[in-house]
Design a protein around this motif. Structure first.
Motif, short mmCIF file in Angstrom:
data_model
loop_
_atom_site.label_atom_id
_atom_site.label_comp_id
_atom_site.label_asym_id
_atom_site.label_seq_id
_atom_site.Cartn_x
_atom_site.Cartn_y
_atom_site.Cartn_z
N MET A 407 3.99 6.80 17.76
CA MET A 407 4.52 5.93 16.69
C MET A 407 3.66 4.68 16.61
SD MET A 407 7.04 5.78 14.49
CE MET A 407 8.03 4.66 13.53
N HIS A 408 2.64 4.73 15.77
CA HIS A 408 1.74 3.59 15.68
C HIS A 408 2.41 2.44 14.96
CE1 HIS A 408 -2.18 5.87 16.52
NE2 HIS A 408 -1.15 6.58 16.92
N PHE A 409 1.94 1.26 15.28
CA PHE A 409 2.42 0.05 14.63
C PHE A 409 2.32 0.19 13.10
CE2 PHE A 409 1.06 -4.10 12.87
CZ PHE A 409 2.26 -4.78 13.05
N SER A 410 1.20 0.78 12.65
CA SER A 410 1.00 0.86 11.20
C SER A 410 2.02 1.78 10.53
CB SER A 410 -0.42 1.35 10.90
OG SER A 410 -0.61 2.59 11.54
N TYR A 411 2.49 2.79 11.26
CA TYR A 411 3.48 3.69 10.64
C TYR A 411 4.85 3.01 10.57
CZ TYR A 411 5.14 8.11 8.77
OH TYR A 411 5.64 9.07 7.93
N THR A 412 5.15 2.22 11.60
CA THR A 412 6.39 1.44 11.57
C THR A 412 6.35 0.48 10.38
OG1 THR A 412 6.34 1.49 13.98
CG2 THR A 412 7.94 0.02 12.98
N ARG A 413 5.19 -0.16 10.20
CA ARG A 413 5.01 -1.09 9.08
C ARG A 413 5.19 -0.36 7.74
NH1 ARG A 413 2.24 -5.86 8.73
NH2 ARG A 413 3.72 -6.40 10.36
N TYR A 414 4.68 0.89 7.66
CA TYR A 414 4.83 1.69 6.44
C TYR A 414 6.31 1.95 6.15
CZ TYR A 414 5.05 6.15 3.84
OH TYR A 414 5.37 7.14 2.97
N LEU A 415 7.07 2.31 7.19
CA LEU A 415 8.51 2.55 6.99
C LEU A 415 9.22 1.27 6.58
CD1 LEU A 415 9.46 4.92 9.95
CD2 LEU A 415 9.30 5.50 7.54
N GLU A 416 8.82 0.16 7.22
CA GLU A 416 9.43 -1.13 6.86
C GLU A 416 9.21 -1.41 5.38
OE1 GLU A 416 8.85 -5.93 7.62
OE2 GLU A 416 8.42 -4.58 9.27
N ASN A 417 7.99 -1.17 4.90
CA ASN A 417 7.71 -1.41 3.49
C ASN A 417 8.56 -0.55 2.58
OD1 ASN A 417 5.88 -3.36 4.15
ND2 ASN A 417 4.11 -1.99 4.06
N LYS A 418 8.79 0.71 2.99
CA LYS A 418 9.62 1.61 2.19
C LYS A 418 11.07 1.09 2.14
CE LYS A 418 6.71 4.55 0.76
NZ LYS A 418 6.23 4.07 -0.55
N ILE A 419 11.56 0.60 3.29
CA ILE A 419 12.93 0.08 3.33
C ILE A 419 13.03 -1.18 2.47
CG2 ILE A 419 14.64 -1.01 4.86
CD1 ILE A 419 13.78 1.03 7.01
N ARG A 420 11.97 -2.00 2.55
CA ARG A 420 11.96 -3.21 1.72
C ARG A 420 11.88 -2.87 0.23
NH1 ARG A 420 11.59 -8.07 4.22
NH2 ARG A 420 10.88 -8.13 6.38
N GLU A 421 11.13 -1.82 -0.12
CA GLU A 421 11.05 -1.42 -1.53
C GLU A 421 12.45 -1.09 -2.04
OE1 GLU A 421 8.21 1.81 -2.17
OE2 GLU A 421 6.64 0.55 -1.27
N ALA A 422 13.25 -0.46 -1.17
CA ALA A 422 14.58 -0.05 -1.61
C ALA A 422 15.58 -1.21 -1.61
CB ALA A 422 15.09 1.07 -0.71
N PHE A 423 15.50 -2.09 -0.62
CA PHE A 423 16.56 -3.10 -0.47
C PHE A 423 16.09 -4.55 -0.53
CE2 PHE A 423 18.07 0.72 1.60
CZ PHE A 423 19.25 0.90 0.90
N GLY A 424 14.78 -4.76 -0.67
CA GLY A 424 14.29 -6.13 -0.80
C GLY A 424 14.19 -6.84 0.54
N PHE A 425 15.34 -7.20 1.12
CA PHE A 425 15.34 -7.98 2.36
C PHE A 425 14.42 -9.19 2.27
CE2 PHE A 425 16.90 -4.03 4.57
CZ PHE A 425 18.05 -4.60 5.09
#
Length: 442
Positions: A407-425
């Motif tokens: 689980m690379h840092f960059s993939y976690t960052r990618y998931l974070e961006n997807k969650i932010r796309e959906a909910f803003g945060f």
């Protein structure tokens, strides 16, 4: 709930830094430094048994002569008295009881703050105990013998320290009002912003002498809603060396940020965003607070149609470790856009406390995985099983995977961006923990 603050005070060469490093180092988790933020370790997050606290080293420049030593120690004791919940007063069994120890002890005793008296360099209890008893003469309680270098007696000392922690802040628990810390370099206009916000609405300024902090809390009611502003401007010290002043202001920033839900980082528009701003922002980022970058004195800037865009990208560049932070352009002088601050604060707090249903999170994750294959290594591919939100302030997620190493840092960052796309945060950091689950456990 804010963590208690513990400060270490003592003469030069009694082992302040050794003790600080032992506590902040091996036996204790220290928060990894934020990218782009360098700091001399003035403070560390320490966990003892099930208690978390922030440890502060009030030390700093070690002076030459005896008189200066005393005045420096008084200064350090004053910082500790102002900002800490518990003070560790460290002395040296080999040098014995010294005049300046007694003078500082008087100061600490008068402050009424809890003090744990520590006698360092006791690496043989049988041999040194008679010398330890001498420190009873300071009149600030039982001396706790330790050896920071050999890590002896540290546990007993921390037990004593933890006894003075407030019982999980019962008073604070009921206080649901949003707490906002206003931080930034000296003279960027922190106080002017508070004064302008107060305007005619001056309610109560709780400025009680001898309260734990010297950050002054101001209650402001806006549109029928109450807010507590924590101001770190406070005392102005004229005669201090710049380095000491900077250290002092960082200590105060840490204690203010610790107590806040949302942190307003005030930047002087005429100066632009600096390294020191990044240092201060890093403190709030590390602690997972809601963050609004407030660019003050915006009225003093010559503008064309590109000014704000250019300014935005410069702020984003220097504070690249917190792309989620909100940015506002205001003027405390003219009051421009200041009333918009409350809407931003409300929005950030809402995002800090947002909870996302597990089902929805897993849909987002499945979609993200379908769009971008997880990384693989030597033929082994990362599998993401499940994601769930476990906490708020900041929103914190746990992702279960087959192999943490993949689980690379960059993939976690990618998931974070997807969650932010959906909910803003917007305005809040998100924390992710990766846990391993073997296929068998599923």
């Amino acid at each position: 709930m804010s963590k208690p603050v513990v400060a270490i005070v003592g003469r030069p060469n009694v082992g302040k830094s050794t003790l600080f490093n032992v506590l902040a180092g091996g036996m204790i988790s220290i928060v990894k430094d934020t990218p782009g933020v360098t700091r001399d370790r003035i403070y560390a997050d320490v966990n003892w048994l099930d208690k978390d606290f922030t440890l502060i080293d009030t030390g700093g420049i070690e002076p030459e002569s005896k008189d200066i030593i005393l005045s420096q120690m008084r200064e350090q004791a004053q910082i500790a008295i102002d900002t800490a919940d518990v003070i560790i007063f460290i002395t040296d069994v080999r040098q014995g009881l010294v005049d300046s120890d007694s003078k500082v002890a008087d100061m600490l005793r008068r402050s009424g703050k809890p003090v744990v008296l520590v006698v360092n360099k006791v690496d043989n209890f049988d041999k040194f105990m008679p010398d330890v008893y001498e420190f009873y003469n300071l009149g600030i309680g039982d001396p706790v013998p330790i050896s920071a270098a050999s890590r002896l007696g540290i546990g007993d000392m921390l037990d004593q320290v933890a006894e003075h922690f407030p019982e999980h802040g019962r008073e604070e628990e009921e206080d649901e009002r949003p707490r906002i810390a206003i931080v930034g370099k000296p003279n960027v206009g922190k106080s002017s912003i508070i004064n302008k916000l107060l305007g005619e609405q001056r309610v109560i300024v709780s400025d009680i002498a001898g309260t734990t902090r010297d950050a002054i809390d101001t209650d402001i009611v806006y549109n029928g809603k109450e807010y507590v502003f924590i101001d770190t401007a406070g005392l102005r010290r004229k005669n201090k060396i710049k380095e000491e002043l900077e250290r002092y202001s960082i200590i105060r920033t840490v204690t203010a940020v610790e107590r806040a839900d949302v942190v307003l980082i005030v930047i002087d528009a005429t100066e632009g965003v600096t390294e020191q701003d990044a240092k201060i922002a890093g403190i709030a980022h590390e602690r997972g607070k809601g963050i609004i970058i407030v660019v003050n004195k915006w009225d003093a800037i010559e503008k064309n149609d590109k000014t704000m865009r250019e300014y935005d990208s410069e702020v984003r560049r220097v504070l690249s470790f917190m792309p989620y932070a909100e940015i506002m352009y205001v003027s405390a002088e003219t009051g421009q856009r200041l009333n918009k601050l409350y809407d931003k604060i409300d929005m950030v707090i809402e995002n800090q406390t947002l909870r996302i249903a597990t089902g929805v999170l897993n849909e987002i994750m499945a979609e993200a995985v379908a769009m971008q294959q997880p990384p693989s290594d030597k033929g082994k591919r990362l599998k993401l099983y499940y994601i769930t939100q476990v906490a708020v302030k900041p929103p914190t997620f746990v992702i279960f995977v087959n192999d943490k190493e993949l689980m690379h840092f960059s993939y976690t960052r990618y998931l974070e961006n997807k969650i932010r796309e959906a909910f803003g945060f917007r305005g809040t950091s998100l924390k992710f923990f990766v846990r391993e689950r073997k296929d068998k456990e599923r």
